[in-house]
Design an enzyme around this catalytic site. Structure first.
Site, PDB file in Angstrom:
ATOM      1  N   TRP A  35      32.462  38.848  49.781  1.00 13.81           N
ATOM      2  CA  TRP A  35      33.405  37.955  49.121  1.00 13.81           C
ATOM      3  C   TRP A  35      34.467  37.464  50.093  1.00 13.81           C
ATOM      4  CZ3 TRP A  35      32.981  35.604  44.625  1.00 13.81           C
ATOM      5  CH2 TRP A  35      34.112  34.994  44.062  1.00 13.81           C
ATOM      6  N   GLU A 124      34.280  39.725  36.114  1.00 12.48           N
ATOM      7  CA  GLU A 124      34.381  38.939  34.880  1.00 12.48           C
ATOM      8  C   GLU A 124      33.442  37.740  34.899  1.00 12.48           C
ATOM      9  OE1 GLU A 124      37.353  36.956  37.631  1.00 12.48           O
ATOM     10  OE2 GLU A 124      36.692  39.011  37.206  1.00 12.48           O
ATOM     11  N   HIS A 145      42.033  45.421  41.810  1.00 16.08           N
ATOM     12  CA  HIS A 145      43.365  45.319  41.231  1.00 16.08           C
ATOM     13  C   HIS A 145      44.017  46.694  41.088  1.00 16.08           C
ATOM     14  CE1 HIS A 145      41.636  41.334  40.015  1.00 16.08           C
ATOM     15  NE2 HIS A 145      42.795  40.967  40.515  1.00 16.08           N
ATOM     16  N   ASP A 154      43.901  37.620  36.960  1.00 12.58           N
ATOM     17  CA  ASP A 154      43.117  36.425  37.248  1.00 12.58           C
ATOM     18  C   ASP A 154      41.934  36.235  36.303  1.00 12.58           C
ATOM     19  OD1 ASP A 154      41.639  38.537  38.155  1.00 12.58           O
ATOM     20  OD2 ASP A 154      41.499  37.865  40.235  1.00 12.58           O
TER      21      ASP A 154
END
Length: 254
Positions: A35, A124, A145, A154
């Site tokens: 990522w 998500e 997080h 987010d």
């Protein structure tokens, strides 16, 4: 918008379409996803790509998957972000976060996520798709997080409590819990759990079945199915990102 207009536009995404079924494969230099939040990274490109996909009338069903045995399990180890750059880039990252989730829900046809392995960063995204399939070795978590004391604002802060229930969802986010594919299935997050080699064949089977329906039927059905999520996203995403940004800025030196 046509496939040729965006097929070669993105460094982190590969597109293939057969009989109205668009396969979108995330990658990093052709390999498993690492990522990346640079301007040419996944964080930026997914939202832009979702917009292109939504405007391409020839897309009747979309399959979203990763490369190799991981969906999104790790960050790019070569990406170093100085604190001074983070301060300046946060506005861009806020816009990209909104674009990514709003863009996903705005795709006007069914989206199938084929979770080919651990989804630990922006988990998500796959679970907001219309049909969620997972390989047996997949797992779901929010590892970026609260495990680091960062406010989860987010999008993950609203979708997991919806899917798991308020209490389980808060526990999931606060503890950094990892859900196996089978656990996610038992909790209603995943529709089917499959051996890794059967994941994409099953996704293609479902997509081919859906693609037989008229385009208007698919689009109107999708509109109805995501109304609630789109409303919740509009209510939650701005204040969530402001809270996350406030946390980040308050922890920067200077």
């Amino acid at each position: 918008m046509e496939l040729d207009d965006y097929k070669e536009r993105y460094d982190t995404l590969r597109f293939e379409r057969t009989d109205g079924v668009l396969e979108v494969t995330m990658h990093s230099n052709g390999g498993e996803v690492l990522w990346n939040v640079s301007k040419k990274g996944h964080h930026n490109e997914l939202g832009l790509a979702f917009s292109d996909i939504a405007r391409d009338i020839e897309n009747k069903v979309v399959i979203l998957t990763g490369t190799g045995r991981n969906f999104v399990a790790a960050r790019d180890p070569d990406e170093k972000i100085p604190e001074s750059d983070l301060r300046d880039m946060w506005d861009r990252m806020m816009d990209e976060s909104i674009s990514m989730l709003e863009g996903l829900l705005a795709i006007p046809v069914p989206v199938i996520s084929a979770v080919n392995g651990p989804a630990l960063i922006h988990s998500e995204v796959p679970v907001m798709c219309d049909i969620v399939l997972a390989a047996e070795h997949a797992e779901f978590a929010d590892t970026t997080h609260m495990p680091y004391g960062m406010t989860p604002g987010d999008g993950t802060q609203f979708i997991w409590p919806i899917l798991l229930g308020p209490n389980r969802g808060r526990y999931f986010l606060l503890t950094g819990q990892r859900l196996s594919a089978l656990e996610a299935h038992s909790l209603g997050v995943v529709a089917e759990v499959l051996p890794a080699d059967q994941l994409m064949p099953r996704a293609r089977e479902l997509a081919a079945h859906l693609a037989k329906f008229k385009r208007r039927s698919l689009r109107h059905t999708k509109t109805l199915m995501v109304r609630y999520l789109r409303e919740r996203l509009r209510d939650e995403i701005d204040v969530g990102l402001m809270a996350q940004g406030l946390f980040l800025m308050s922890n920067l030196r200077g």
